[in-house]
Design an enzyme around this catalytic site. Structure first.
Site, short mmCIF file in Angstrom:
data_model
loop_
_atom_site.label_atom_id
_atom_site.label_comp_id
_atom_site.label_asym_id
_atom_site.label_seq_id
_atom_site.Cartn_x
_atom_site.Cartn_y
_atom_site.Cartn_z
CE LYS A 25 46.69 -19.25 -0.02
NZ LYS A 25 46.29 -20.47 -0.71
NE ARG B 32 42.93 -23.41 2.80
CZ ARG B 32 44.12 -23.40 3.43
NH1 ARG B 32 44.21 -23.80 4.68
NH2 ARG B 32 45.19 -23.00 2.79
CB SER C 216 41.46 -17.77 -3.60
OG SER C 216 40.95 -18.55 -2.57
N1 3NM Z 1 43.42 -18.10 1.89
P1 3NM Z 1 43.33 -17.19 9.07
S1 3NM Z 1 44.57 -16.48 3.44
C1 3NM Z 1 42.83 -20.04 3.32
O1 3NM Z 1 44.83 -15.02 0.82
C2 3NM Z 1 43.41 -18.69 3.12
O2 3NM Z 1 43.65 -16.42 -0.33
C3 3NM Z 1 44.01 -16.91 1.91
O3 3NM Z 1 43.32 -18.10 7.75
C4 3NM Z 1 44.18 -16.06 0.72
O4 3NM Z 1 41.94 -16.74 9.31
C5 3NM Z 1 44.01 -17.93 4.10
O5 3NM Z 1 43.79 -18.15 10.14
C6 3NM Z 1 44.16 -18.31 5.55
O6 3NM Z 1 44.32 -16.10 8.86
C7 3NM Z 1 43.19 -17.61 6.46
#
Ligand code: 3NM
Length: 217
Positions: free
Chosen positions: A142, A41, A113
């Site tokens: 994000k 990503r 997603s």
């Molecule tokens: N998508 P971390 S939250 C890439 O809610 C991504 O769809 C999300 O990263 C969604 O593990 C997210 O550092 C980030 O919290 C996740």
């Protein structure tokens, strides 16, 4: 997607997520720790593009191949098709999911997603192999993340679509993963808790140890 008795840990990373450590070093550690899937990503102000991105993607893909771990590309369907990735993951703002499925063919993995039961319904009809449901907890990885949906968000999608593989995402760490597993997810997707760890392999093992299938019985 393959589901075994082993907890499915889905690691997501871009070249901006690993601080002063080399992303390929972190990826190799995570692979040796036993991740089940890897998603590239590449986001942010200094995200690689063009030839550099293709080269980096190829290096990640090669490493995943060594460990027999599927290599999935976020958003960039053209890149995924060009280098023969194992799948693509798209968000709600990306290309139409049915069109992506047609481009990729039925053999490749398509992840989408979702943030609600309604979005999960659309993902199912577009032919998603799994949905990423989040953010479960708050996240700093994000920029445009929605408000945390908690475990209740996962449960609503699981109630509506019990057969749909759900990978939970957003703020998941070894300390809170047990709560997420108990909602019945097939896997947990993680950026910072693995990419920012001193020892990514050890962190993957911690995430694996946070779950026993017997916890659900
Ligand atoms: N998508 P971390 S939250 C890439 O809610 C991504 O769809 C999300 O990263 C969604 O593990 C997210 O550092 C980030 O919290 C996740």
């Amino acid at each position: 997607m393959k589901f075994t008795d082993k907890p499915l840990i889905y690691f997501i990373m871009g070249s901006e997520n690993t601080g002063n450590r080399h992303p390929l070093t972190v990826l190799e550690e995570a692979l040796s720790g036993g991740i089940s899937y890897f998603q590239l990503r590449e986001k942010g102000d200094f995200a690689l593009t063009g030839h550099e991105l293709e080269k980096f993607a190829g290096e990640c893909q090669r490493l995943c191949g060594v460990y027999g771990v599927p290599f999935i590309v976020n958003d960039n369907v053209e890149l995924a098709c060009k280098i023969g990735a194992d799948g693509v993951h798209i968000g709600q703002e990306d290309e139409d999911a049915s069109a992506v499925r047609r481009k990729m063919g039925n053999e490749k993995i398509l992840g989408i997603s979702v943030h609600s039961v309604k979005e999960a319904a659309l993902a199912v009809s577009a032919g998603a192999d799994y949905v990423g449901m989040g953010p479960v907890f708050s996240t700093s990885s994000k920029r445009d993340a929605k408000s945390p949906a908690g475990v209740a968000g996962i449960l609503s999608v699981k109630d509506a679509y019990p057969q749909l593989p759900v990978i939970a995402i957003g703020g998941i760490t070894p300390d809170n993963a047990k709560l997420v597993w108990s909602a019945g997810v097939e896997g947990v997707a993680v950026i910072s808790a693995i990419a920012g760890a001193e020892d990514a392999a050890l962190q993957v093992e911690r995430l694996q140890n946070s779950f026993r299938r017997s916890d659900r019985q």
